[in-house]
Design an enzyme around this catalytic site. Structure first.
Site, PDB file in Angstrom:
ATOM      1  N   ASP A  46      26.929 -27.069  29.624  1.00  0.00           N
ATOM      2  CA  ASP A  46      28.112 -27.402  30.418  1.00  0.00           C
ATOM      3  C   ASP A  46      27.711 -27.847  31.821  1.00  0.00           C
ATOM      4  O   ASP A  46      28.111 -27.254  32.812  1.00  0.00           O
ATOM      5  CB  ASP A  46      29.068 -26.191  30.459  1.00  0.00           C
ATOM      6  N   ASP A  79      28.169 -30.073  26.064  1.00  0.00           N
ATOM      7  CA  ASP A  79      28.897 -30.587  27.222  1.00  0.00           C
ATOM      8  C   ASP A  79      27.879 -31.088  28.223  1.00  0.00           C
ATOM      9  O   ASP A  79      27.762 -30.625  29.360  1.00  0.00           O
ATOM     10  CB  ASP A  79      29.845 -29.554  27.828  1.00  0.00           C
ATOM     11  N   TYR A  82      30.079 -34.921  31.546  1.00  0.00           N
ATOM     12  CA  TYR A  82      31.512 -34.807  31.836  1.00  0.00           C
ATOM     13  C   TYR A  82      32.037 -36.120  32.405  1.00  0.00           C
ATOM     14  O   TYR A  82      31.281 -36.907  32.965  1.00  0.00           O
ATOM     15  CB  TYR A  82      31.749 -33.676  32.851  1.00  0.00           C
ATOM     16  N   ASN A 117      32.379 -30.423  23.140  1.00  0.00           N
ATOM     17  CA  ASN A 117      33.647 -31.129  22.947  1.00  0.00           C
ATOM     18  C   ASN A 117      33.823 -32.284  23.927  1.00  0.00           C
ATOM     19  O   ASN A 117      34.376 -33.336  23.581  1.00  0.00           O
ATOM     20  CB  ASN A 117      34.824 -30.161  23.039  1.00  0.00           C
ATOM     21  N   HIS A 211      27.758 -25.057  20.352  1.00  0.00           N
ATOM     22  CA  HIS A 211      28.455 -25.175  21.634  1.00  0.00           C
ATOM     23  C   HIS A 211      29.522 -24.097  21.800  1.00  0.00           C
ATOM     24  O   HIS A 211      29.646 -23.482  22.867  1.00  0.00           O
ATOM     25  CB  HIS A 211      29.091 -26.555  21.772  1.00  0.00           C
ATOM     26  N   HIS A 220      38.104 -19.489  26.944  1.00  0.00           N
ATOM     27  CA  HIS A 220      38.408 -20.107  25.657  1.00  0.00           C
ATOM     28  C   HIS A 220      38.556 -19.087  24.537  1.00  0.00           C
ATOM     29  O   HIS A 220      39.232 -19.356  23.536  1.00  0.00           O
ATOM     30  CB  HIS A 220      37.323 -21.115  25.287  1.00  0.00           C
ATOM     31  N   HIS A 246      30.286 -23.573  26.293  1.00  0.00           N
ATOM     32  CA  HIS A 246      31.733 -23.785  26.233  1.00  0.00           C
ATOM     33  C   HIS A 246      32.474 -22.995  27.304  1.00  0.00           C
ATOM     34  O   HIS A 246      33.170 -23.574  28.124  1.00  0.00           O
ATOM     35  CB  HIS A 246      32.274 -23.478  24.839  1.00  0.00           C
ATOM     36  N   ASP A 247      32.372 -21.688  27.305  1.00  0.00           N
ATOM     37  CA  ASP A 247      32.885 -20.916  28.434  1.00  0.00           C
ATOM     38  C   ASP A 247      31.883 -21.031  29.581  1.00  0.00           C
ATOM     39  O   ASP A 247      30.682 -20.800  29.398  1.00  0.00           O
ATOM     40  CB  ASP A 247      33.094 -19.447  28.060  1.00  0.00           C
ATOM     41  N   HIS A 248      32.403 -21.363  30.769  1.00  0.00           N
ATOM     42  CA  HIS A 248      31.530 -21.657  31.911  1.00  0.00           C
ATOM     43  C   HIS A 248      31.141 -20.360  32.623  1.00  0.00           C
ATOM     44  O   HIS A 248      31.578 -20.079  33.740  1.00  0.00           O
ATOM     45  CB  HIS A 248      32.222 -22.622  32.863  1.00  0.00           C
TER      46      HIS A 248
END
Length: 329
Positions: A46, A79, A82, A117, A211, A220, A246-248
């Site tokens: 991410d 990710d 971005y 995603n 991810h 999430h 996915h979760d930052h």
């Protein structure tokens, strides 16, 4: 990449194929271990924001820790770019978010990446293209693949097509499902191949990388589709770690003797201020900020360490293969 490095990687790839007894359903890569048989890796995700949201600061600290540990390679859990992936294999975002950011000498190692995603909102084939590898030799990105490195095998899984809402309620986003549709066939084949490859593995350690989170107290939450379809494969095959982004944030969730779930999604934008309730007996770490994780792997132990943006150690733990338990430092 010099001839010796190339030759070593080719030898390891051939060895991985030979040990497994047949050519793999999933593409396979091989990476040599150190002379003492150990392996050191940085893991994060991410991140790709052209240096903003502290991406450059995380990269700087990764370089420092990478030098201290003499890392062998880097894993990205997706990710990568971005907000909407890459537009094509000539998109300048590749250099602006990757080549021009991760410049520390210790990070000039192979990178193994999966898609998130946000990557699927762009041109997926661009991220998978050999054109990017020609621009920056470090870059290897695939949907799903196996990485063999000495005593450990990493099974990288494309978790994006599992998530129902990307198909039923994509909001204003457009996803590139080229080579994924029909979706059910894609998922069925991936599950079959993943199960087959883990079953065939003779590695001491088996780690699955994707991810999306399975156990996470982040914004999430758990990805139910993975809980239903991936977890039975992980449990049946006694996988040791599931690693995701996915979760930052940075997380370690697990119970003694079970699979350890590690989130390393702090590569840039973070500090969402959102944590969901979780059993404190399982939740060993939840850090709502930027950072990354390292893995030190030997035949008998795995040590994972979480760092913040200043290089401070937030949490570290070991997993022992002999006793199948872990200890906190």
């Amino acid at each position: 990449m010099d001839l010796l490095t190339f030759s070593l990687r080719l030898m390891f790839l051939i060895l991985c194929i030979f040990i497994n007894g047949s050519f793999s359903k999933l593409e396979r890569f091989g990476h040599p271990v150190k002379s003492d048989g150990s392996l050191d890796i940085l893991v994060f995700g991410d991140w790709g924001r052209k240096g903003s949201f502290n991406q450059s600061l995380v990269a700087h600290q990764m370089g420092i820790v990478g030098e201290q540990l003499d890392i062998d390679f880097v894993i990205s859990v997706g990710d990568n770019f971005y907000d909407d992936g890459l537009k094509g294999d000539t998109d300048p975002s590749f250099e602006a978010s990757f080549s021009h950011i991760y410049t520390h000498p210790s990070l000039q190692k192979q990178w193994y990446s999966v898609l998130g995603n946000h990557d699927y909102r762009g041109n997926v084939s661009a991220q998978l293209s050999e054109v990017l590898t020609q621009k920056d030799w470090r870059w290897i990105c695939r949907r799903s693949f196996v990485l063999c490195s000495g005593m450990v095998e990493f099974f990288f899984v494309d978790t994006n097509p599992f998530v129902n809402k990307y198909f039923t309620d994509p909001e204003d986003h457009s996803y590139d499902w080229s080579n994924v549709l029909p979706r059910n066939r894609y998922i069925s084949k991936l599950l079959h191949d993943l199960d087959l490859e883990i079953k065939k593995s003779r590695a001491t350690w088996k780690f699955v990388v994707g991810h999306h989170g399975i156990k996470t107290a982040g914004e999430h939450g758990a990805t139910q589709e993975l809980v239903d379809q991936i977890v039975p494969i992980l449990e049946e095959n006694k996988v040791d770690l599931y690693i995701n982004g996915h979760d930052h944030c940075l997380q370690h969730i697990g119970s003694e003797g079970g699979i350890q779930y590690l989130t390393s999604g702090g590569g840039s934008k973070a500090w969402r201020g959102d944590i969901q309730p979780w059993d404190p007996k399982e939740l060993k770490l939840y850090y709502d900020g930027q950072g990354f994780m390292s893995l030190h792997i030997t035949h008998s132990k795995v040590k994972f360490v979480f760092y913040d943006i200043s290089g401070n150690v937030l949490h570290q733990s070991t997993l022992s293969k002999k006793s199948k338990n872990f200890g906190l430092f």
